[in-house]
Design an enzyme around this catalytic site. Structure first.
Site, mmCIF file in Angstrom:
data_model
loop_
_atom_site.group_PDB
_atom_site.id
_atom_site.type_symbol
_atom_site.label_atom_id
_atom_site.label_comp_id
_atom_site.label_asym_id
_atom_site.label_seq_id
_atom_site.Cartn_x
_atom_site.Cartn_y
_atom_site.Cartn_z
ATOM 1 N N ASP A 190 35.937 30.628 44.073
ATOM 2 C CA ASP A 190 36.093 31.721 43.099
ATOM 3 C C ASP A 190 36.397 31.240 41.685
ATOM 4 O O ASP A 190 37.080 31.913 40.912
ATOM 5 C CB ASP A 190 37.209 32.693 43.552
ATOM 6 C CG ASP A 190 36.936 33.246 44.935
ATOM 7 O OD1 ASP A 190 35.754 33.444 45.267
ATOM 8 O OD2 ASP A 190 37.902 33.480 45.676
ATOM 9 N N LYS A 233 31.644 30.292 39.554
ATOM 10 C CA LYS A 233 30.351 29.606 39.724
ATOM 11 C C LYS A 233 29.179 30.545 39.466
ATOM 12 O O LYS A 233 28.189 30.170 38.840
ATOM 13 C CB LYS A 233 30.234 29.026 41.149
ATOM 14 C CG LYS A 233 31.308 28.011 41.497
ATOM 15 C CD LYS A 233 31.217 27.563 42.937
ATOM 16 C CE LYS A 233 31.533 28.636 43.949
ATOM 17 N NZ LYS A 233 32.927 29.081 43.970
ATOM 18 N N GLY A 275 31.265 34.852 47.587
ATOM 19 C CA GLY A 275 31.096 36.067 46.788
ATOM 20 C C GLY A 275 30.999 35.615 45.350
ATOM 21 O O GLY A 275 31.988 35.168 44.777
ATOM 22 N N HIS A 276 29.787 35.637 44.814
ATOM 23 C CA HIS A 276 29.554 35.132 43.457
ATOM 24 C C HIS A 276 29.232 36.306 42.544
ATOM 25 O O HIS A 276 28.270 37.032 42.776
ATOM 26 C CB HIS A 276 28.403 34.101 43.458
ATOM 27 C CG HIS A 276 28.719 32.879 44.270
ATOM 28 N ND1 HIS A 276 27.834 31.853 44.467
ATOM 29 C CD2 HIS A 276 29.856 32.507 44.919
ATOM 30 C CE1 HIS A 276 28.398 30.911 45.222
ATOM 31 N NE2 HIS A 276 29.619 31.296 45.509
ATOM 32 N N GLN A 317 31.822 28.135 47.741
ATOM 33 C CA GLN A 317 33.230 27.753 47.981
ATOM 34 C C GLN A 317 33.678 26.710 46.938
ATOM 35 O O GLN A 317 33.150 26.717 45.844
ATOM 36 C CB GLN A 317 33.412 27.203 49.409
ATOM 37 C CG GLN A 317 33.353 28.248 50.509
ATOM 38 C CD GLN A 317 31.957 28.710 50.838
ATOM 39 O OE1 GLN A 317 31.077 27.923 51.123
ATOM 40 N NE2 GLN A 317 31.733 30.012 50.840
HETATM 41 P P1 GDP Z 1 32.626 32.415 42.246
HETATM 42 O O1 GDP Z 1 32.811 32.672 43.701
HETATM 43 O O2 GDP Z 1 32.980 31.023 41.863
HETATM 44 O O3 GDP Z 1 31.245 32.791 41.760
HETATM 45 O O4 GDP Z 1 33.655 33.364 41.481
HETATM 46 P P2 GDP Z 1 33.924 34.924 41.805
HETATM 47 O O5 GDP Z 1 32.775 35.707 41.327
HETATM 48 O O6 GDP Z 1 34.350 35.114 43.220
HETATM 49 O O7 GDP Z 1 35.224 35.171 40.926
HETATM 50 C C1 GDP Z 1 35.230 34.952 39.559
HETATM 51 C C2 GDP Z 1 35.614 36.258 38.851
HETATM 52 O O8 GDP Z 1 35.923 35.982 37.518
HETATM 53 C C3 GDP Z 1 34.473 37.256 38.783
HETATM 54 O O9 GDP Z 1 35.018 38.550 38.811
HETATM 55 C C4 GDP Z 1 33.821 36.974 37.432
HETATM 56 O O10 GDP Z 1 33.152 38.103 36.898
HETATM 57 C C5 GDP Z 1 35.039 36.638 36.616
HETATM 58 N N1 GDP Z 1 34.852 35.672 35.531
HETATM 59 C C6 GDP Z 1 34.056 34.567 35.480
HETATM 60 N N2 GDP Z 1 34.309 33.850 34.354
HETATM 61 C C7 GDP Z 1 35.282 34.514 33.689
HETATM 62 C C8 GDP Z 1 36.012 34.249 32.473
HETATM 63 O O11 GDP Z 1 35.808 33.247 31.780
HETATM 64 N N3 GDP Z 1 36.962 35.171 32.121
HETATM 65 C C9 GDP Z 1 37.230 36.280 32.866
HETATM 66 N N4 GDP Z 1 38.176 37.122 32.454
HETATM 67 N N5 GDP Z 1 36.552 36.556 34.006
HETATM 68 C C10 GDP Z 1 35.620 35.664 34.408
HETATM 69 P P1 IMO Z 2 33.077 31.424 46.877
HETATM 70 O O1 IMO Z 2 31.702 30.818 47.064
HETATM 71 C C1 IMO Z 2 37.257 31.574 48.113
HETATM 72 C C2 IMO Z 2 38.123 30.583 52.296
HETATM 73 C C3 IMO Z 2 38.682 31.742 53.106
HETATM 74 C C4 IMO Z 2 39.577 30.973 54.069
HETATM 75 C C5 IMO Z 2 38.761 29.707 54.344
HETATM 76 C C6 IMO Z 2 37.922 29.764 55.633
HETATM 77 O O2 IMO Z 2 33.046 32.851 46.486
HETATM 78 O O3 IMO Z 2 33.923 30.578 45.996
HETATM 79 P P2 IMO Z 2 35.665 31.038 56.245
HETATM 80 O O4 IMO Z 2 35.338 32.507 56.267
HETATM 81 O O5 IMO Z 2 34.792 30.239 55.347
HETATM 82 O O6 IMO Z 2 35.763 30.459 57.625
HETATM 83 O O7 IMO Z 2 37.171 30.978 55.648
HETATM 84 O O8 IMO Z 2 37.880 29.558 53.241
HETATM 85 N N1 IMO Z 2 36.844 30.874 51.606
HETATM 86 C C7 IMO Z 2 36.746 31.150 50.301
HETATM 87 N N2 IMO Z 2 37.699 31.317 49.360
HETATM 88 N N3 IMO Z 2 35.954 31.655 47.766
HETATM 89 C C8 IMO Z 2 34.992 31.474 48.691
HETATM 90 O O9 IMO Z 2 33.680 31.416 48.377
HETATM 91 C C9 IMO Z 2 35.364 31.247 50.037
HETATM 92 N N4 IMO Z 2 34.679 31.044 51.184
HETATM 93 C C10 IMO Z 2 35.589 30.799 52.125
HETATM 94 O O10 IMO Z 2 39.413 32.629 52.311
HETATM 95 O O11 IMO Z 2 40.746 30.575 53.422
HETATM 96 MG MG MG Z 3 33.795 33.996 44.972
#
Ligand code: GDP
Ligand code: IMO
Ligand code: MG
Length: 424
Positions: free
Chosen positions: A12, A15, A39-40, A224
């Protein structure tokens, strides 16, 4: 330039946003590991896309999208995701390629994931319940595995599913006293998935090698984060794939040297979902403040993310493991308004100071953080596009982190939108 985008923390990091931005200049975007546990998020104007299996390049209609062999594909989730995008006018004809060797996540995997977690009770891993671990376990175990290519051989699949489901039902009943599942129901669903996905299923390794010969540019999208890597993360509190950069070659059949630039993504602080050690965690008002301001709730599960200070020991380890060339530091805006900011620059474990990360979960849970305290800033930075325009204290924070990571911070996130980004 072929890029690979890798999470440097526990997932998270942002990416999705970085991949969406880089995808503009790439021909092909490849997911090569993990599954719908990812979840991207991509924010375009007023639209917010949460992508789980489709590469984050999907929202750009010109991007070719590949789901390679290392991904575990939940077809039900993928159908839903494609439909959600279709409703927003985004379609995939002739631009989505799914590996015939990618393994399929079926209902019994999700059931097993949930049963195993509730069986563990307080000792649970805190998985996303998406069936990831059980599906990868079947891949490694071989005898009970279903691959995307099996959807093209329905007769054989029917027999195979009957055998697998008989076996799984024995386990469900004996270990968990749980209701049996129906092989016929799963097969009927697979028949639907076969109709849906047959046009997309192919040999993606061959496709990617041909693309290289044709001088196409490729963007590899990690899922991840490095600290969740099955071999190099905080085992057992990890996911079931090699989610560091090391997963790339096996996950898509390309040599690592095909990548010109490994771009690591980290937040300007740290978050973690699920269980496991987290040395810089702030289970207090500071952590709550960051969660609220940064919207730190899981994209996949909605769970509140645990929040804490930036951990330079952990992130520098990920930089080394991944051969990272440069770093994107996201969510700098979320730190605005905090009077003081702390950065962990070393651990003290059993009385000894170290700057080398330990992936041993028990040892890491004993780590005391050695912090450097920096001054915060109050100015709104969400509209800035130049590094020089950032408040001096924000610049100092970035350069301090950069010195500890020993790699250039080339991108800074100042908000969720595409244009809320600073290139340095
Ligand atoms: P990922 O799994 O690495 O793609 O990240 P996620 O999408 O799960 O979580 C990142 C969250 O931060 C999302 O809600 C993005 O829209 C938000 N986001 C990404 N870059 C920034 C930033 O520079 N500032 C803020 N405030 N939000 C950001
Ligand atoms: P993105 O791509 C954050 C974590 C889960 C748990 C552990 C094992 O959005 O960054 P699993 O369901 O993979 O067996 O869970 O890994 N986890 C993540 N945490 N971002 C993710 O993906 C994750 N994918 C798995 O919360 O701790
Ligand atoms: Mg994510």
């Amino acid at each position: 330039m072929n890029y690979c985008v890798i999470g440097l923390q526990w997932g998270d990091e942002g990416k999705g946003k970085i991949v969406d931005i880089l995808a503009e200049d790439c021909d092909i975007v490849v997911r090569y590991s993990g599954g719908a546990n990812a979840g991207h998020t991509v924010v375009v104007g007023d639209s917010r896309f949460a992508l789980h299996l489709l590469p984050s390049g999907s929202v750009r209609p010109a991007s070719i999208c590949v789901i390679a062999n290392g991904v575990v594909v939940d077809p039900a989730c993928l159908v839903e995701e494609i439909e959600t995008l279709r409703k927003k006018g985004i379609t995939f004809q002739d631009r989505l390629f799914i590996s015939e060797n990618a393994h399929v996540v079926l209902d019994y995997h999700k059931k097993e994931d949930q049963l195993s977690e509730s069986f563990l009770g307080k000792k649970k891993l805190g998985t996303t319940s998406r069936g990831i671990g059980p599906c990868y376990a079947d891949k490694v175990g071989r005898s009970h595995a279903v691959r995307m290519g099996d959807l093209r051989k329905l007769e054989g699949l029917k027999e195979k599913l009957q055998r697998i489901v008989d076996y799984k039902n024995k386990i469900f009943s004996a270990l968990y006293n749980a209701e049996p599942i129906s092989a016929d129901e799963i097969f009927e669903k697979c028949r639907g998935y076969a109709d849906h996905f047959s046009p997309y299923i192919t040999n993606t390794t061959r496709f990617l090698h041909k693309a290289v010969v044709e001088n196409k540019t490729i963007l590899f999208e990690g899922a991840q984060g490095t600290l969740l890597d099955l071999d190099h993360g905080t085992f057992p509190f990890v996911t079931s794939s090699n989610s560091s950069a090391l997963g790339l070659p096996a996950g898509c059949g390309m040599p690592a040297k095909i990548v010109d630039r490994f771009l690591g993504v980290a937040k300007a602080y740290t978050t973690r979902v699920g269980a496991g050690p987290f040395p810089t965690e702030q289970d207090n008002e500071i952590g709550q403040g960051i969660r609220q301001k940064g919207g730190e709730y899981g994209t996949t599960t909605g769970r509140p993310r645990r929040c804490g200070w930036f951990d330079a020991v952990a992130t520098a380890y990920s930089v080394s493991i991944g051969g990272i060339d440069s770093v994107a530091l996201m969510h700098l805006d979320t730190l605005t308004g905090l009077k003081e900011l702390k950065v962990c620059r070393a651990y003290e474990i059993d009385g000894k100071q170290t700057t080398f990360f330990t992936s041993d979960a028990a040892e890491l849970s004993r780590a005391e953080c050695v912090y450097e305290t920096l001054k915060g800033w109050d100015e709104d930075i969400t509209g800035l596009t130049k590094f020089a325009d950032l408040p001096a204290k924000a610049r100092s924070y970035v350069t301090f982190v950069e010195r500890l990571l020993k790699k250039p911070i080339s991108i800074i996130g100042v908000g969720p939108k595409r244009n809320q980004i600073i290139f340095r």
